[in-house]
Design a protein around this motif. Structure first.
Motif, mmCIF file in Angstrom:
data_model
loop_
_atom_site.group_PDB
_atom_site.id
_atom_site.type_symbol
_atom_site.label_atom_id
_atom_site.label_comp_id
_atom_site.label_asym_id
_atom_site.label_seq_id
_atom_site.Cartn_x
_atom_site.Cartn_y
_atom_site.Cartn_z
ATOM 1 N N HIS A 127 0.460 -1.188 -0.288
ATOM 2 C CA HIS A 127 0.118 -0.156 0.221
ATOM 3 C C HIS A 127 0.920 1.304 -0.310
ATOM 4 N N ILE A 130 1.210 2.904 -3.280
ATOM 5 C CA ILE A 130 0.107 3.608 -4.397
ATOM 6 C C ILE A 130 -0.391 4.434 -4.017
ATOM 7 N N VAL A 131 -0.233 5.469 -3.729
ATOM 8 C CA VAL A 131 -0.723 6.880 -4.155
ATOM 9 C C VAL A 131 0.051 6.845 -5.539
ATOM 10 N N ILE A 133 2.448 6.375 -7.385
ATOM 11 C CA ILE A 133 2.887 5.044 -9.095
ATOM 12 C C ILE A 133 0.842 5.174 -9.195
ATOM 13 N N TYR A 134 0.120 5.065 -8.782
ATOM 14 C CA TYR A 134 -1.107 5.841 -9.064
ATOM 15 C C TYR A 134 -1.149 6.856 -10.278
ATOM 16 N N VAL A 135 -0.958 7.691 -9.842
ATOM 17 C CA VAL A 135 -0.375 9.292 -9.935
ATOM 18 C C VAL A 135 0.249 9.439 -11.447
ATOM 19 N N GLU A 217 -2.859 -11.069 -6.457
ATOM 20 C CA GLU A 217 -2.809 -9.503 -5.952
ATOM 21 C C GLU A 217 -4.832 -8.943 -6.531
ATOM 22 N N LEU A 218 -4.791 -8.003 -5.253
ATOM 23 C CA LEU A 218 -6.415 -8.074 -5.803
ATOM 24 C C LEU A 218 -6.292 -6.130 -5.787
ATOM 25 N N MET A 219 -5.200 -5.602 -4.590
ATOM 26 C CA MET A 219 -5.386 -4.300 -5.040
ATOM 27 C C MET A 219 -4.823 -3.592 -6.095
ATOM 28 N N ASN A 222 -6.979 -4.875 -9.135
ATOM 29 C CA ASN A 222 -8.403 -3.470 -9.334
ATOM 30 C C ASN A 222 -8.357 -1.784 -9.214
ATOM 31 N N ILE A 223 -7.212 -1.131 -9.082
ATOM 32 C CA ILE A 223 -6.748 0.200 -9.257
ATOM 33 C C ILE A 223 -6.091 0.262 -10.460
ATOM 34 N N VAL B 119 -9.775 -13.495 -3.519
ATOM 35 C CA VAL B 119 -10.812 -13.026 -4.044
ATOM 36 C C VAL B 119 -11.425 -14.241 -3.846
ATOM 37 N N PHE B 232 -6.697 -5.837 3.466
ATOM 38 C CA PHE B 232 -7.786 -6.068 2.650
ATOM 39 C C PHE B 232 -8.113 -6.533 1.770
ATOM 40 N N ASP B 233 -7.209 -7.217 1.252
ATOM 41 C CA ASP B 233 -8.034 -8.265 0.017
ATOM 42 C C ASP B 233 -9.509 -8.978 0.583
ATOM 43 N N MET B 254 -8.161 3.734 2.884
ATOM 44 C CA MET B 254 -7.483 4.983 2.120
ATOM 45 C C MET B 254 -7.748 4.983 0.629
ATOM 46 N N LEU B 258 -9.167 7.457 -1.238
ATOM 47 C CA LEU B 258 -8.553 8.033 -3.035
ATOM 48 C C LEU B 258 -8.931 8.260 -4.315
#
Lengths: 284, 293
Positions: A127, A130-131, A133-135, A217-219, A222-223, B119, B232-233, B254, B258
């Motif tokens: 986590h 994440i911000v 990398i996303y940006v 891996e999900l997070m 997913n984003i 999941v 999280f998942d 979080m 966002l």
């Protein structure tokens, strides 16, 4: 003779029976949800919702599987997961082998601190980055691409891979490098021709570990991925379950499709897979 | 000689380069950037407004954000893991490690859920918990325990516990495997010697096996606690923090900051707190195990 006597004393039949009852109960707890998933993937709602909740399906409804494949895009998600996992494993292996070689086999002042630096990666949660990398990805228009997943996954798998690599590389005798040097082999040739082939068991261990991480891996997935054509299995299943909220059969089929390959591999290589997990945790 | 040294240095750099680039670009630089963003009010694309520590202040004081509640939830999950999941894993490891018939088969079955994607496990338990058709309520009704049936994931009182059960189901096997490897590493001579001196099976476990595998127990505790902080998942699939934030954890908070509220500064602040907490707890647990020795 002596110890035999004591062994008889310590394992009373009552204790033994109780142990087995406990173990059998936990086996049931582990297997039942998986069994139930397999059965409802082959039933229609009438059976799932009342007529036949826990039994084997009465009519084996394979159309649930074709629904999950055709309407639910499972083959696409499946292929994406394979592509991402394969590329991640390849990059992780190359980067980890090279870095470990420099850290454990070449003589320089800061090799220990470099190792400690990489090992920080074991505690950093995914986590954390994440911000930014996303940006960044959205600025360079790289969201919705395989690389958006492959590069972060490789980086987060690196610390564990180096840890496992150094364990295995430490067991290769240093005399080998010495002998290669005397024969006129440079560092690169020694690395490619002598060290790498000997590292095969480590590669399998790292491969298994990294594979499961990417596969599940999900997070990030997913984003960073919103296009259906690029979704990996975890994200795809989430999408599919939104499509089929009231029809459980196809969801069950999708869950089985996502799970079956790993379980099948596990049946054949259970020992090697278990060893990979032990190597990952215990050497840390 | 000097030339050789330069070549050597260049080689070292070349060997480290792929790993270093990955590591710095994906881990180190973004963490620094997260720290930087956390001092700003920012919606992700417009101008950033520097607000100093205001995000941190708001995080810890605003009940609208509910960070403290999310933190409490994840610490509760951590406590459940350490005091329920790990003892169960240890018990199984000790039992199997003694050398019981069918040891390998039990081990392999117990480890199986570890390999299933979170999941998939989440989706499966959504079905198990389904209030009208889920196997749990159906079974309770058939057993005549209708009073116990409920909307497992929709009831504020039980939702967090209901989210914990699948985690337990998934990870007991993992911790058991690590501990089992440790138990198998205890030398049989040591065991036998104790047994000849008249120690019971329980005493052997308590005074010989457990002290030897303490480093592994420490690793398990660290994994369980940091894992709960980061969870999280499963929560995302099961409840996404609901009902009424009853299962909210820092990570779901979080993500909502966002991508629902476009508060990138605040999202970064939560990320920074998560990194800090993970490191702090890892250090704390390390120290606790050292002092005991």
């Amino acid at each position: 003779m002596m110890d035999k006597q004591y062994e008889v004393k310590k394992s009373s039949p009552v204790g033994k029976t109780l142990s087995y009852i406990g173990l059998a109960f936990w086996t049931l707890v582990n297997l039942f949800p998986i069994y139930w998933m397999f059965t409802f993937s082959l039933k229609d709602n009438d059976e799932i919702f009342g007529q036949n909740v826990a039994g084997l399906p009465r009519n084996w409804l394979w159309s649930n599987y074709s629904d999950a494949m055709r309407v639910g895009h499972m083959p696409v998600y499946f292929a994406n997961s394979i592509i991402v996992a394969a590329a991640t494993i390849l990059i992780t292996l190359i980067a980890a082998l090279m870095a470990t070689y420099a850290i454990t086999r070449m003589v320089w002042k800061f090799s220990a601190s470099m190792n400690a630096f990489f090992m920080m990666g074991l505690t950093i949660p995914i986590h954390a980055s994440i911000v930014p990398i996303y940006v960044t990805l959205s600025r360079i228009h790289m969201l919705n691409s395989y690389w958006a997943l492959i590069v972060p996954y490789s980086a987060f798998a690196l610390a564990m891979a180096i840890l496992i690599c150094s364990g295995f590389m430490g067991e290769i005798p240093k005399d080998l490098d010495e002998a290669a040097r005397i024969d006129g082999c440079g560092v690169w040739r020694t690395f490619v021709l002598i060290i790498c082939p000997l590292m095969r068991p480590a590669l399998a261990t790292i491969g298994i570990y990294t594979f499961l991480q990417c596969w599940n891996e999900l997070m990030f997935a997913n984003i960073f991925i919103s296009k259906d054509a690029l979704k990996t299995l975890p994200v795809g299943i989430q999408a599919l379950s939104g499509q089929y909220t009231t029809n459980w059969g196809p969801i069950g089929a999708a869950l089985v499709i996502a799970t079956f390959p790993t379980l099948l591999v596990y049946v054949f290589f259970s020992k090697k897979i278990q060893e990979s997990f032990i190597a990952g945790a215990v050497k840390g | 000689m000097k030339q050789k040294k330069i070549i050597n240095t260049l080689n070292i750099i070349a060997f480290l380069l792929p790993g270093l680039i990955l590591f710095i670009v994906v881990l180190i630089a973004p963490i620094a950037l997260s720290g930087y963003y956390s001092f700003f009010d920012w919606n992700g694309f417009g101008a950033k407004t520097f607000i100093g520590l205001d995000n941190y202040k708001e995080l810890f004081t605003s009940s609208a954000i509910g960070f403290l509640k999310a933190l409490r939830n994840s610490l509760l999950l951590a406590a459940l893991s350490v005091f329920l999941q790990l003892p169960l894993s240890l018990g199984l490891a000790l039992l199997l490690g003694k050398g019981i018939k069918g040891e390998r088969a039990f081990l392999s079955v117990y480890f199986m859920p570890v390999l299933i994607s979170t999941v998939v496990i989440g989706q499966l338990w959504l079905k198990i918990y389904n209030p009208s058709y889920g196997i749990l309520n159906v079974a309770l009704t058939k057993l005549g325990l209708e009073s116990l049936t409920r909307t497992w994931l929709g009831d504020v009182k039980v939702a967090l516990g209901a989210c914990f059960v699948p985690t337990l189901w998934q990870y007991v096997g993992y911790h058991m495997l690590l501990m089992y490897a440790g138990v198998k590493g205890v030398s049989p001579e040591l065991r036998e010697a104790a047994m000849i001196d008249g120690a019971t099976s329980w005493q052997v476990s308590r005074y010989i096996v457990i002290p030897v595998i303490k480093p592994i127990i420490k690793v398990s505790v660290i994994f369980a606690v940091t894992g709960s902080l980061k969870s999280f998942d499963l929560i995302y699939v099961l409840t996404n923090g609901g009902p009424l934030h009853a299962t909210e954890v820092p990570s779901t908070l979080m993500i909502n900051m966002l991508f629902l509220r476009n508060r990138y500064g605040m999202g970064s602040t939560i990320a920074v707190m998560l990194i800090f907490l993970c490191f702090a707890f890892a250090l704390l647990i390390n120290r606790a195990f050292k002092e005991e020795r």
